[in-house]
Design a protein around this motif. Structure first.
Motif, short mmCIF file in Angstrom:
data_model
loop_
_atom_site.label_atom_id
_atom_site.label_comp_id
_atom_site.label_asym_id
_atom_site.label_seq_id
_atom_site.Cartn_x
_atom_site.Cartn_y
_atom_site.Cartn_z
N ARG A 138 -35.08 9.46 -0.75
CA ARG A 138 -33.72 9.95 -0.95
C ARG A 138 -33.75 11.25 -1.76
O ARG A 138 -32.99 12.18 -1.48
CB ARG A 138 -32.88 8.89 -1.66
CG ARG A 138 -32.48 7.73 -0.77
CD ARG A 138 -31.55 6.77 -1.49
NE ARG A 138 -32.26 5.94 -2.45
CZ ARG A 138 -32.83 4.78 -2.18
NH1 ARG A 138 -32.77 4.30 -0.94
NH2 ARG A 138 -33.44 4.08 -3.11
N GLY A 139 -34.61 11.31 -2.77
CA GLY A 139 -34.72 12.53 -3.56
C GLY A 139 -35.22 13.70 -2.75
O GLY A 139 -34.76 14.85 -2.93
N THR A 140 -36.16 13.45 -1.83
CA THR A 140 -36.68 14.52 -0.98
C THR A 140 -35.59 15.11 -0.09
O THR A 140 -35.52 16.33 0.10
CB THR A 140 -37.83 13.98 -0.12
OG1 THR A 140 -38.87 13.48 -0.97
CG2 THR A 140 -38.40 15.07 0.78
N GLY A 162 -31.87 6.92 7.62
CA GLY A 162 -31.71 6.13 6.41
C GLY A 162 -31.01 4.81 6.68
O GLY A 162 -31.38 3.77 6.12
N ILE A 163 -29.97 4.84 7.51
CA ILE A 163 -29.27 3.60 7.86
C ILE A 163 -30.21 2.61 8.55
O ILE A 163 -30.26 1.42 8.21
CB ILE A 163 -28.06 3.91 8.76
CG1 ILE A 163 -26.99 4.67 7.97
CG2 ILE A 163 -27.47 2.64 9.36
CD1 ILE A 163 -25.82 5.14 8.82
N LEU A 164 -30.96 3.10 9.53
CA LEU A 164 -31.88 2.23 10.26
C LEU A 164 -32.97 1.68 9.34
O LEU A 164 -33.37 0.51 9.44
CB LEU A 164 -32.51 2.99 11.42
CG LEU A 164 -31.53 3.46 12.52
CD1 LEU A 164 -32.25 4.27 13.58
CD2 LEU A 164 -30.83 2.25 13.15
N ALA A 165 -33.46 2.54 8.42
CA ALA A 165 -34.50 2.09 7.50
C ALA A 165 -33.97 1.02 6.54
O ALA A 165 -34.65 0.00 6.29
CB ALA A 165 -35.06 3.27 6.71
N ILE A 209 -23.65 4.65 1.83
CA ILE A 209 -23.85 6.04 1.40
C ILE A 209 -24.34 6.89 2.57
O ILE A 209 -23.80 7.98 2.85
CB ILE A 209 -24.85 6.10 0.23
CG1 ILE A 209 -24.25 5.47 -1.02
CG2 ILE A 209 -25.28 7.54 -0.04
CD1 ILE A 209 -25.23 5.31 -2.17
N TYR A 210 -25.34 6.39 3.29
CA TYR A 210 -25.86 7.13 4.44
C TYR A 210 -24.78 7.29 5.52
O TYR A 210 -24.75 8.31 6.23
CB TYR A 210 -27.07 6.41 5.03
CG TYR A 210 -28.33 6.55 4.21
CD1 TYR A 210 -28.79 7.79 3.82
CD2 TYR A 210 -29.08 5.43 3.85
CE1 TYR A 210 -29.95 7.93 3.08
CE2 TYR A 210 -30.24 5.55 3.11
CZ TYR A 210 -30.67 6.81 2.72
OH TYR A 210 -31.82 6.94 1.98
N LEU A 213 -30.92 19.13 -8.65
CA LEU A 213 -30.99 18.20 -9.77
C LEU A 213 -30.99 16.75 -9.28
O LEU A 213 -31.78 15.93 -9.76
CB LEU A 213 -29.81 18.44 -10.70
CG LEU A 213 -29.66 17.48 -11.90
CD1 LEU A 213 -30.88 17.54 -12.79
CD2 LEU A 213 -28.39 17.81 -12.68
N GLN A 214 -30.13 16.45 -8.32
CA GLN A 214 -30.08 15.09 -7.80
C GLN A 214 -31.39 14.70 -7.14
O GLN A 214 -31.89 13.58 -7.31
CB GLN A 214 -28.92 14.96 -6.80
CG GLN A 214 -28.69 13.54 -6.32
CD GLN A 214 -27.50 13.43 -5.38
OE1 GLN A 214 -26.70 14.38 -5.29
NE2 GLN A 214 -27.35 12.34 -4.69
#
Length: 284
Positions: free
Chosen positions: A11-13, A61-64, A95-96, A186-187
């Motif tokens: 998520r950070g990447t 992201g949703i599928l993962a 969120i995704y 930053l996030q």
């Protein structure tokens, strides 16, 4: 909130890569906009590209989150245990989902449907606001350090949401774009930091949740992360400016008019350019 290092790092990447891209794109767009009266088609293609990348990563992201071995596999409520199943995975899925909507709006906004200007920024602001809301309202139980880390993260999230909301009404403002970029950088870096603190990539337990000195250090570390984000912004802005100036030095004396097949050569001694017809049989 149980956090795995890999999930936090991925998520950070996503956020950090978007921040890096914007830290180069927006300074270049600002410099080019001074010389162009109207936005070119290239700007629209970049917006479509960004929306496509955003939608792709959000869908992945949703599928993962749903279909990893320990995921809920689209099951929200278990009739056997009469309880909700894997709400943490459902939080990240939600969120995704809103970032997926934001990516789709980015793409459709550049189509022939002529959506209202600013709708793409509004969808991004909503996605960030939903992300911050879900992180703030999660039950952290006795994991006080976990709550402190995500409270700091929420500051970066809501700062980006506020910038995106302002951009609905103030379009193409370099200060707002730069501040939103810094919030994404930053996030992204802070999500990596959360992964290292709560679940070490080398195995073993995370940091001590009861040591209050960790709170002080991590708050200070959050400020260092933002200083690093500003340093990245300054370096990429300087590089973008140098790149733009070098291109102007290389091609500044010749303007090519594609519509009429003429080129204008500007000499240092002449205030008006001379029109030179192009010939198919140039001397070689």
């Amino acid at each position: 909130m149980p956090t795995s290092f890999l999930g936090s790092a991925l998520r950070g990447t996503f956020f950090f890569l978007f921040g890096l891209w914007w830290s180069v794109r927006y300074p270049l767009k600002y410099l080019r906009r001074k010389a162009e009266a109207q936005p070119s088609n290239g700007v629209q293609r970049v917006e479509v590209f960004e929306g496509t990348v955003k939608a792709f990563f959000a869908l992945a992201g949703i599928l993962a989150e749903q279909f990893i071995p320990t995921g809920p596999h689209l099951q929200l409520y278990s009739p056997k245990s009469h309880s909700w199943t894997d709400l943490t995975h459902w939080h990240y899925t939600t969120i995704y989902l809103f970032f997926l909507i934001s990516g789709i709006v980015d793409i459709v906004s550049q189509s022939s449907l002529r959506l209202p200007q600013g709708l793409d920024r509004l969808s991004l602001a909503l996605a960030l606001a939903i992300e911050g809301l879900l992180l703030c309202c999660h039950d952290y139980s006795d994991a006080a350090l976990d709550q402190h880390l995500h409270a700091l993260l929420a500051m970066a999230i809501f700062a980006g949401a506020l910038c995106a909301l302002l951009e609905v009404f103030i379009r193409d403002h370099i200060i707002l774009e730069t501040f939103r970029t810094s919030s994404f950088l930053l996030q992204g870096s802070w999500l990596w930091q959360i992964g290292f603190v709560l679940s070490s990539p080398w195995g073993g337990a995370g940091w001590d949740q009861t040591d209050h000195s960790n709170y002080t250090f991590l708050t200070m570390c959050f400020c260092w992360h933002y200083a690093g984000a500003l340093a990245v912004l300054a370096a990429n802005s300087a590089a973008s400016r140098c790149c733009n100036e070098s291109c102007q030095l290389k091609f500044g004396d010749i303007d090519v008019e594609l519509d009429c097949g003429m080129c204008i050569r500007r000499g240092p001694r002449s205030s008006s350019g001379a029109l030179l017809p192009e010939s198919p049989s140039d001397d070689k």
